[in-house]
Design a protein around this motif. Structure first.
Motif, PDB file in Angstrom:
ATOM      1  N   UNK A  94      11.788   7.498  33.164  1.00  0.00           N
ATOM      2  CA  UNK A  94      11.904   8.946  32.940  1.00  0.00           C
ATOM      3  C   UNK A  94      11.738   9.779  34.204  1.00  0.00           C
ATOM      4  N   UNK A  95      12.433  10.908  34.230  1.00  0.00           N
ATOM      5  CA  UNK A  95      12.294  11.890  35.305  1.00  0.00           C
ATOM      6  C   UNK A  95      12.525  11.298  36.688  1.00  0.00           C
ATOM      7  N   UNK A 111       7.540   3.947  42.336  1.00  0.00           N
ATOM      8  CA  UNK A 111       6.687   4.229  41.180  1.00  0.00           C
ATOM      9  C   UNK A 111       7.071   3.338  40.005  1.00  0.00           C
ATOM     10  N   UNK A 112       8.372   3.148  39.797  1.00  0.00           N
ATOM     11  CA  UNK A 112       8.829   2.287  38.712  1.00  0.00           C
ATOM     12  C   UNK A 112       8.327   0.854  38.909  1.00  0.00           C
ATOM     13  N   UNK A 113       8.519   0.320  40.112  1.00  0.00           N
ATOM     14  CA  UNK A 113       8.113  -1.065  40.385  1.00  0.00           C
ATOM     15  C   UNK A 113       6.594  -1.208  40.282  1.00  0.00           C
ATOM     16  N   UNK A 114       5.864  -0.228  40.803  1.00  0.00           N
ATOM     17  CA  UNK A 114       4.404  -0.269  40.714  1.00  0.00           C
ATOM     18  C   UNK A 114       3.942  -0.222  39.267  1.00  0.00           C
ATOM     19  N   UNK A 115       4.623   0.571  38.459  1.00  0.00           N
ATOM     20  CA  UNK A 115       4.234   0.678  37.046  1.00  0.00           C
ATOM     21  C   UNK A 115       4.501  -0.631  36.303  1.00  0.00           C
ATOM     22  N   UNK A 171       3.883   9.196  47.801  1.00  0.00           N
ATOM     23  CA  UNK A 171       2.855   8.903  46.806  1.00  0.00           C
ATOM     24  C   UNK A 171       2.474  10.172  46.047  1.00  0.00           C
ATOM     25  N   UNK A 172       2.300  11.270  46.772  1.00  0.00           N
ATOM     26  CA  UNK A 172       1.973  12.541  46.114  1.00  0.00           C
ATOM     27  C   UNK A 172       3.084  12.949  45.150  1.00  0.00           C
ATOM     28  N   UNK A 173       4.330  12.738  45.571  1.00  0.00           N
ATOM     29  CA  UNK A 173       5.475  13.050  44.715  1.00  0.00           C
ATOM     30  C   UNK A 173       5.475  12.172  43.466  1.00  0.00           C
ATOM     31  N   UNK A 174       5.201  10.884  43.637  1.00  0.00           N
ATOM     32  CA  UNK A 174       5.215   9.953  42.508  1.00  0.00           C
ATOM     33  C   UNK A 174       4.131  10.302  41.492  1.00  0.00           C
ATOM     34  N   UNK A 175       2.958  10.656  41.971  1.00  0.00           N
ATOM     35  CA  UNK A 175       1.865  11.033  41.069  1.00  0.00           C
ATOM     36  C   UNK A 175       2.252  12.282  40.284  1.00  0.00           C
ATOM     37  N   UNK A 176       2.863  13.253  40.964  1.00  0.00           N
ATOM     38  CA  UNK A 176       3.255  14.503  40.301  1.00  0.00           C
ATOM     39  C   UNK A 176       4.379  14.286  39.301  1.00  0.00           C
ATOM     40  N   UNK A 177       5.412  13.540  39.704  1.00  0.00           N
ATOM     41  CA  UNK A 177       6.595  13.371  38.864  1.00  0.00           C
ATOM     42  C   UNK A 177       6.399  12.361  37.750  1.00  0.00           C
ATOM     43  N   UNK A 182       2.170   9.927  32.318  1.00  0.00           N
ATOM     44  CA  UNK A 182       1.691   8.722  31.663  1.00  0.00           C
ATOM     45  C   UNK A 182       2.095   7.414  32.295  1.00  0.00           C
ATOM     46  N   UNK A 183       2.855   7.451  33.380  1.00  0.00           N
ATOM     47  CA  UNK A 183       3.217   6.213  34.080  1.00  0.00           C
ATOM     48  C   UNK A 183       2.024   5.786  34.935  1.00  0.00           C
ATOM     49  N   UNK A 184       1.581   4.550  34.778  1.00  0.00           N
ATOM     50  CA  UNK A 184       0.345   4.114  35.423  1.00  0.00           C
ATOM     51  C   UNK A 184       0.598   3.193  36.612  1.00  0.00           C
ATOM     52  N   UNK A 185      -0.079   3.492  37.709  1.00  0.00           N
ATOM     53  CA  UNK A 185      -0.085   2.635  38.904  1.00  0.00           C
ATOM     54  C   UNK A 185      -1.200   3.122  39.806  1.00  0.00           C
TER      55      UNK A 185
END
Length: 457
Positions: A94-95, A111-115, A171-177, A182-185
Motif C-alpha cells: 500500500x501507498x 520498507x516492503x522487503x523489511x516488512x 528511513x524517515x520517509x518509510x516510517x511516515x508513508x 501498520x507496516x512493521x519493520x
C-alpha cells in the motif's frame, strides 16, 4: 509469491503450477551450493522461469553462474517472467506507487522487503538469499565507522556520507508513508533492506511509469542477480527487458564450468566499492579521482572560469544532481565532471584545468595566451597546435601534475599506514574486513599512479 499484473492493473487468475522435482532443480545447481538457493530455484522454475545451460555455483568470490555445457554466442540462457519481479509496480504494497503517492521508490521498496523479513513466518525464497546485515556492514563504506572513512580516499568518504544522508531520509520517509499505516519493520531491518535494494536493483520502466524519474525506475529480479559483474561490456551478457519479463543473452561463447557475467556498467573501483561493496582486481575501467589535489592548485578565480566552461571538477558539493545509474545513487554533474587518472593517461578535463592553472590570475580574461586557451576550449585551435605554441606552459603543467601525484601518493601512504595501525588495535578487531577493503583500494590507487609514471616517463 508475488501477485502478477498484466496490462494496466488487470489481475489474471493463474493456473496451478507443479512444484519442480528436486532432480530437475539439481540440473541448475553445482555441488556445494547451500540449500537455500535450491528453494529459490524451485520458486522461479515453478513460476515459468526458463533456464538453459547454466548452474548456480559456489566460486572463490561468492555465488555466481557458470555454464553447465557449451554455450553459443547470442544464446538466450535465462528468462525471468514479469510476475517474479520485485518492484513497486508489480507487488502488493500500500501507498507505494510513485504515480499515486509522493513516494520514493528506494525507500518504499526497502520498507516492503523489511516488512516481509520482519514477519515471524517469513519464508520468502528470494529474500532468504540476501546477504546478512553483517556482510553489508563490513563490505559497504556506507556502514563503515568514521575512523575508517576518515582514512579512505576523499571520493569514497564523501560518497559514503551522501549515502548515509540518503538512507536517513529514506528511513524517515518509510516510517511516515508505511510505518504509520501498520507496516512493521525495525530501523536495522530497514537499513539491511535498503542495502539489499541498493546493490541488487536494475533499471525498469513499465509503460505506466513514463513520467517517473529515471532514478526511481528500479526492480529486483530473482535469479538474474546471481550473475556477477565484469567490466568487459563487450563480452558480458546483455540483460534486456520486454513486456513479459527479463532475458539474459550471451555475447560470446562459454566453455563448461566457465563463469558467465553481466556488466553493471563501465565503473571504476571507487563506484563498485561504495555502491556494491566490492572491487575488481583487474578492472579495465578503473581510475583514480584526483579532484581533491587538483582543486588545491586552483585559485577561486580559476575555479570560477572552469565552472563557466564546464571544466570544473567534482569537488563533492552537496548540491549536485542525483542520477540513477544501475543502482540507486550515482552522482553526476554535466556528464563526466571529475578529474581522473588511469594507468595510461590523465583525463582531458584535468589537462585543461592545469593549463588554465598555469596562467597567472592577472592575465585571466585578457591577453593572447588566455584567448588561445579559450579557443582551445571552444575547438577553435587544435590541442597539438596549442601545445607547440605554449611549450613552456606545458612543461609547467607537467610539473604541476607531478606535484599533484606526489601529494596524492603521500596522502594515500599516510592513510594506508593509519589503517594498518588500526588493524593492530583491539578496538578495531570487529572492523577488520572494512579496514582491509580500504587498504586494498588505496593500493589499487597507488598502483594506478605507479603504472602511469612507468608508461609516461
Amino acid at each position: 509469491m508475488y501477485d502478477p499484473v498484466q496490462g494496466e492493473g488487470t489481475q489474471p487468475s493463474m493456473p496451478k503450477r507443479r512444484r519442480p522435482s528436486s532432480s530437475h532443480c539439481q540440473d541448475f545447481l553445482a555441488d556445494g551450493v547451500p540449500e537455500v538457493h535450491q528453494r529459490l530455484l524451485e520458486h522461479v522454475l515453478a513460476n515459468n522461469a526458463r533456464l538453459s545451460k547454466v548452474k548456480i555455483a559456489r566460486l572463490p568470490h561468492g555465488i555466481g553462474i557458470v555454464a553447465s555445457e557449451q554455450v553459443k554466442k547470442n544464446e538466450e540462457i535465462t528468462f525471468i517472467p514479469k510476475s517474479l519481479l520485485v518492484n513497486l509496480h508489480d507487488i502488493p504494497f500500500p501507498n507505494s506507487s510513485p504515480i499515486d503517492h509522493p513516494t520514493k521508490v528506494h525507500s518504499s521498496l526497502a520498507a516492503y522487503i523489511a516488512s516481509q523479513f520482519h514477519k515471524s513466518d517469513n519464508n520468502d525464497p528470494f529474500i532468504s538469499i540476501f546477504p546478512s546485515f553483517s556482510s553489508f556492514k563490513s563490505s559497504m563504506p556506507l556502514f563503515w565507522s568514521d575512523e575508517v572513512l576518515d582514512n579512505c580516499s576523499p571520493w569514497v568518504r564523501s560518497f559514503a556520507i551522501k549515502q548515509q544522508a540518503k538512507l536517513k531520509d529514506d528511513y524517515a520517509h518509510a516510517v511516515k508513508m508505511h510505518g504509520e499505516r501498520g507496516v512493521e519493520f525495525s530501523k536495522e531491518e530497514f537499513e539491511w533492506a535498503w542495502a539489499a535494494v541498493n546493490t541488487r536493483t536494475i533499471y525498469y520502466r513499465p509503460k505506466k511509469w513514463y513520467k517517473v524519474p529515471a532514478e526511481d525506475c528500479m526492480t529486483m529480479c530473482p535469479f538474474i542477480d546471481y550473475y556477477n559483474h565484469d567490466a568487459k561490456g563487450d563480452d558480458s551478457c546483455t540483460v534486456s527487458f520486454s513486456i513479459d519479463g527479463l532475458r539474459v543473452t550471451t555475447q560470446k561463447e562459454y566453455a563448461v564450468g566457465e563463469e558467465i557475467f553481466v556488466t553493471y556498467g563501465d565503473y571504476n573501483n571507487d563506484h563498485l566499492l561504495v555502491e556494491y561493496g566490492f572491487t575488481l582486481p583487474n578492472n579495465q575501467a578503473d581510475n583514480f579521482n584526483i579532484d581533491h589535489w587538483v582543486l588545491q592548485k586552483l585559485s577561486s578565480r580559476h575555479q570560477e572560469i572552469l565552472k563557466e566552461i564546464s571544466f570544473h571538477g567534482y569537488a563533492f558539493t552537496f548540491s549536485q544532481t542525483v542520477m540513477y545509474s544501475g543502482s540507486d545513487l550515482m552522482i553526476s554533474v554535466d556528464g563526466d565532471s571529475e578529474y581522473l587518472l588511469d594507468e595510461n593517461e590523465v583525463c582531458y578535463r584535468t589537462m585543461m584545468a592545469l593549463r588554465l592553472a598555469v596562467i597567472s590570475e592577472n592575465l585571466l580574461g585578457k591577453g593572447k595566451r588566455y584567448q588561445d586557451f579559450m579557443k582551445l576550449v571552444e575547438g577553435g585551435i587544435e590541442e597539438d597546435d596549442y601545445v607547440k605554441l605554449y611549450e613552456k606552459d606545458e612543461n609547467k603543467v607537467g610539473e604541476l601534475l607531478e606535484g599533484i601525484l606526489k601529494s596524492a601518493e603521500e596522502f594515500g601512504e599516510e592513510r594506508t599506514a593509519a589503517l594498518g595501525r588500526m588493524l593492530e588495535e583491539k578496538e578495531f578487531l570487529d572492523q577488520k574486513e572494512s579496514i582491509e577493503s580500504a587498504v586494498e583500494r588505496w593500493r589499487q590507487c597507488m598502483d594506478i599512479i605507479a603504472k602511469y609514471r612507468a608508461k609516461n616517463e
